[in-house]
Design an enzyme around this catalytic site. Sequence first.
Site, PDB file in Angstrom:
ATOM      1  N   GLU A 282       0.859  -1.179   0.000  1.00  0.00           N
ATOM      2  CA  GLU A 282       0.000   0.000   0.000  1.00  0.00           C
ATOM      3  C   GLU A 282       0.897   1.231   0.000  1.00  0.00           C
ATOM      4  OE1 GLU A 282      -2.938   0.051  -0.732  1.00  0.00           O
ATOM      5  OE2 GLU A 282      -3.646   2.013  -0.109  1.00  0.00           O
ATOM      6  N   GLU A 313      -1.190   9.939  -5.045  1.00  0.00           N
ATOM      7  CA  GLU A 313      -0.053   9.018  -4.979  1.00  0.00           C
ATOM      8  C   GLU A 313       0.337   8.502  -6.370  1.00  0.00           C
ATOM      9  OE1 GLU A 313      -1.602   7.865  -0.553  1.00  0.00           O
ATOM     10  OE2 GLU A 313      -1.689   6.313  -2.074  1.00  0.00           O
ATOM     11  N   ASP A 471      -7.107   2.650   3.148  1.00  0.00           N
ATOM     12  CA  ASP A 471      -6.645   1.353   3.666  1.00  0.00           C
ATOM     13  C   ASP A 471      -7.775   0.332   3.622  1.00  0.00           C
ATOM     14  OD1 ASP A 471      -4.268   2.675   4.259  1.00  0.00           O
ATOM     15  OD2 ASP A 471      -5.036   3.315   6.205  1.00  0.00           O
TER      16      ASP A 471
HETATM   17  P1  8BR Z   1      -6.530   7.521   0.849  1.00  0.00           P
HETATM   18  O1  8BR Z   1      -6.811   7.353   2.305  1.00  0.00           O
HETATM   19  O2  8BR Z   1      -5.615   6.465   0.312  1.00  0.00           O
HETATM   20  O3  8BR Z   1      -6.172   8.894   0.420  1.00  0.00           O
HETATM   21  O4  8BR Z   1      -7.931   7.209   0.123  1.00  0.00           O
HETATM   22  C1  8BR Z   1      -9.042   7.947   0.349  1.00  0.00           C
HETATM   23  C2  8BR Z   1     -10.168   7.391  -0.487  1.00  0.00           C
HETATM   24  O5  8BR Z   1     -11.358   7.539   0.267  1.00  0.00           O
HETATM   25  C3  8BR Z   1     -10.448   8.138  -1.781  1.00  0.00           C
HETATM   26  O6  8BR Z   1      -9.727   7.604  -2.850  1.00  0.00           O
HETATM   27  C4  8BR Z   1     -11.939   7.940  -1.990  1.00  0.00           C
HETATM   28  O7  8BR Z   1     -12.141   6.837  -2.839  1.00  0.00           O
HETATM   29  C5  8BR Z   1     -12.442   7.591  -0.602  1.00  0.00           C
HETATM   30  N1  8BR Z   1     -13.415   8.582  -0.085  1.00  0.00           N
HETATM   31  C6  8BR Z   1     -13.241   9.866   0.300  1.00  0.00           C
HETATM   32 BR1  8BR Z   1     -11.663  10.807   0.300  1.00  0.00          BR
HETATM   33  N2  8BR Z   1     -14.389  10.466   0.687  1.00  0.00           N
HETATM   34  C7  8BR Z   1     -15.322   9.508   0.564  1.00  0.00           C
HETATM   35  C8  8BR Z   1     -16.714   9.511   0.787  1.00  0.00           C
HETATM   36  N3  8BR Z   1     -17.338  10.594   1.209  1.00  0.00           N
HETATM   37  N4  8BR Z   1     -17.410   8.366   0.540  1.00  0.00           N
HETATM   38  C9  8BR Z   1     -16.770   7.249   0.100  1.00  0.00           C
HETATM   39  N5  8BR Z   1     -15.434   7.208  -0.149  1.00  0.00           N
HETATM   40  C10 8BR Z   1     -14.723   8.319   0.078  1.00  0.00           C
HETATM   41  C1  GLC Z   2      -0.650   6.881   7.238  1.00  0.00           C
HETATM   42  C2  GLC Z   2      -0.481   7.787   8.443  1.00  0.00           C
HETATM   43  C3  GLC Z   2      -1.395   7.367   9.575  1.00  0.00           C
HETATM   44  C4  GLC Z   2      -2.816   7.202   9.077  1.00  0.00           C
HETATM   45  C5  GLC Z   2      -2.869   6.365   7.840  1.00  0.00           C
HETATM   46  C6  GLC Z   2      -4.254   6.377   7.254  1.00  0.00           C
HETATM   47  O1  GLC Z   2      -0.194   5.599   7.539  1.00  0.00           O
HETATM   48  O2  GLC Z   2       0.851   7.782   8.873  1.00  0.00           O
HETATM   49  O3  GLC Z   2      -1.327   8.308  10.599  1.00  0.00           O
HETATM   50  O4  GLC Z   2      -3.591   6.600  10.076  1.00  0.00           O
HETATM   51  O5  GLC Z   2      -1.991   6.831   6.855  1.00  0.00           O
HETATM   52  O6  GLC Z   2      -4.248   5.760   6.024  1.00  0.00           O
END
Ligand code: 8BR
Ligand code: GLC
Length: 496
Positions: A282, A313, A471
């Site tokens: 990831e 990313e 995640d």
């Molecule tokens: P990261 O934590 O890897 O950045 O991923 C965040 C993901 O959360 C986004 O790619 C999106 O798909 C999802 N997301 C977000 Br931001 N807001 C959301 C919402 N209101 N409802 C569903 N998925 C959401």
């Molecule tokens: C990263 C951050 C952590 C957070 C996570 C969420 O690992 O370091 O604080 O909880 O992203 O995806």
Amino acid sequence: MEIQDWEKHYEDAYMIITRSLKDIRGVFVAYNSNIDAIKRLNEDEIRKLIGILGCSTIQEQVTQYPREIKDPVDLMARLVISMRDGKAAEVPTYNTDIHEWLMDNLGFDRARMGGQAGIMSNLLANLGIQNVITYVPWLSKEQAEYFVDSPNLRHPAVEGGNLVLKHPKEVYDHQLKPKVNWILEYSKGTNVCCAGECFTVPRDNRLIISSRPDWLHIDMSNELYERLPQIRQGIDGALLAGYQMIKEEYDDGTTYSYYVEKAVNVITRLKQCNPRMQIHVEFTSIQNRVIRKAILTDIVKKHATSLGLDTVEVANALNVLGYEELAFAVMSKDEKSVVALYEGAVRLLKDLQLQVVNIHSLGHYISLVSRDHPVDVEGHRDALLFASILAATQASIGHINSIDDTKEGLEVPVYDKGHEDLGSLATYLVRKGVCSMDEFESGCINAMGHSLVIVPTKVVDKPTGTVGIGDAISAGAFIALLTKIKDKGEKCPEHT
Ligand code: 8BR
Ligand code: GLC
């Protein structure tokens, strides 16, 4: 395909995957667990923080784009940038001054399990995966408390020369301290003014201030490394994250190469008797470009089977791999973005020799799949739909404590804008002669033999938070795929 047809696919995929989660023998999850101190900012609090430092100082630093937080001005500059663009970011800090400044001037609303590996471990345990083996190199007493109390979640340790698997609360090291990250969440529509310049936050998102004390090493003790063969007996795959913590240089003279090599050795050992074992990495926001590139080309390439990334990313990864123009296009606000994401996925899959690239965006998820992956297009589609249900659950109720909770996510409607993005990508691919409209719906295969799987996702209108959703998406898609892989590989002799 119309939105209502997608809703039907969602229901079917949900039934199929939830029924077969029990078939997974287990998953190994490493490395980064930490404690997240979460604060949702309102307009008054933002105004107060800006007022303490003064707008012009912050604006000056905005133009410098600090990649490390050394003082409160760096912090506020990155917060302003993140809020202005509505883009998530994670920036490291190497001392505790910021922690104290935030405690004095802001405080936090709640603390919970953080770190990609920590979040994914708890999620898998809550979903009832039989054997979740989590590994944190810095397992302190405080950290151990944040793991769910569940018998299927265990951490390895060596006792009397033997490998044991026990709940983290039974095997922590009392000499270690916790790693605490700050998560500053902000909401769409918040108005921010600084030095006469005002903007409205375009999207719910967050800035993460990641604490990086000297003792943080992405590593595994030799005695545990030697016993990895016993761990791999009970697992079907591994979810690995946290490599961003690797530093270019350490005080003892070692460099990142040492930790990169150790990270690769762990993967090699996990796959030793079953080269087809699914190893998912990831990705995350990595400020240091040397480390970002090393993770991609030295750890992920040839060793991982899949890579999970969000939109920012993808742009960052493409940037260090030499595709600056494509990286720029990924960040565009119009339909060019989904096309660039697809083109970016093609580069990542090929350059990093992966089987799957998983990209999650607000509104759609893409899996680009190589010819040699053991799961068919329908299987990948089900996996993405299941992942989207988990994301929608997390966004709407803020937690996933059991498989029952995920019914909440199934109720969330498919997002129109995401559905439109599929149309834009289909038009592009048909125009370029990559596939026909029918093929687009059933898995568009390009000249290199990669299959494109794209789904519109369920998006919650007013999310309770966004941290950890990525995640949940990647872990969800990963376990859904594992349910589809019937061939578990050769039986591995315990001590090889
Ligand atoms: P990261 O934590 O890897 O950045 O991923 C965040 C993901 O959360 C986004 O790619 C999106 O798909 C999802 N997301 C977000 Br931001 N807001 C959301 C919402 N209101 N409802 C569903 N998925 C959401
Ligand atoms: C990263 C951050 C952590 C957070 C996570 C969420 O690992 O370091 O604080 O909880 O992203 O995806």
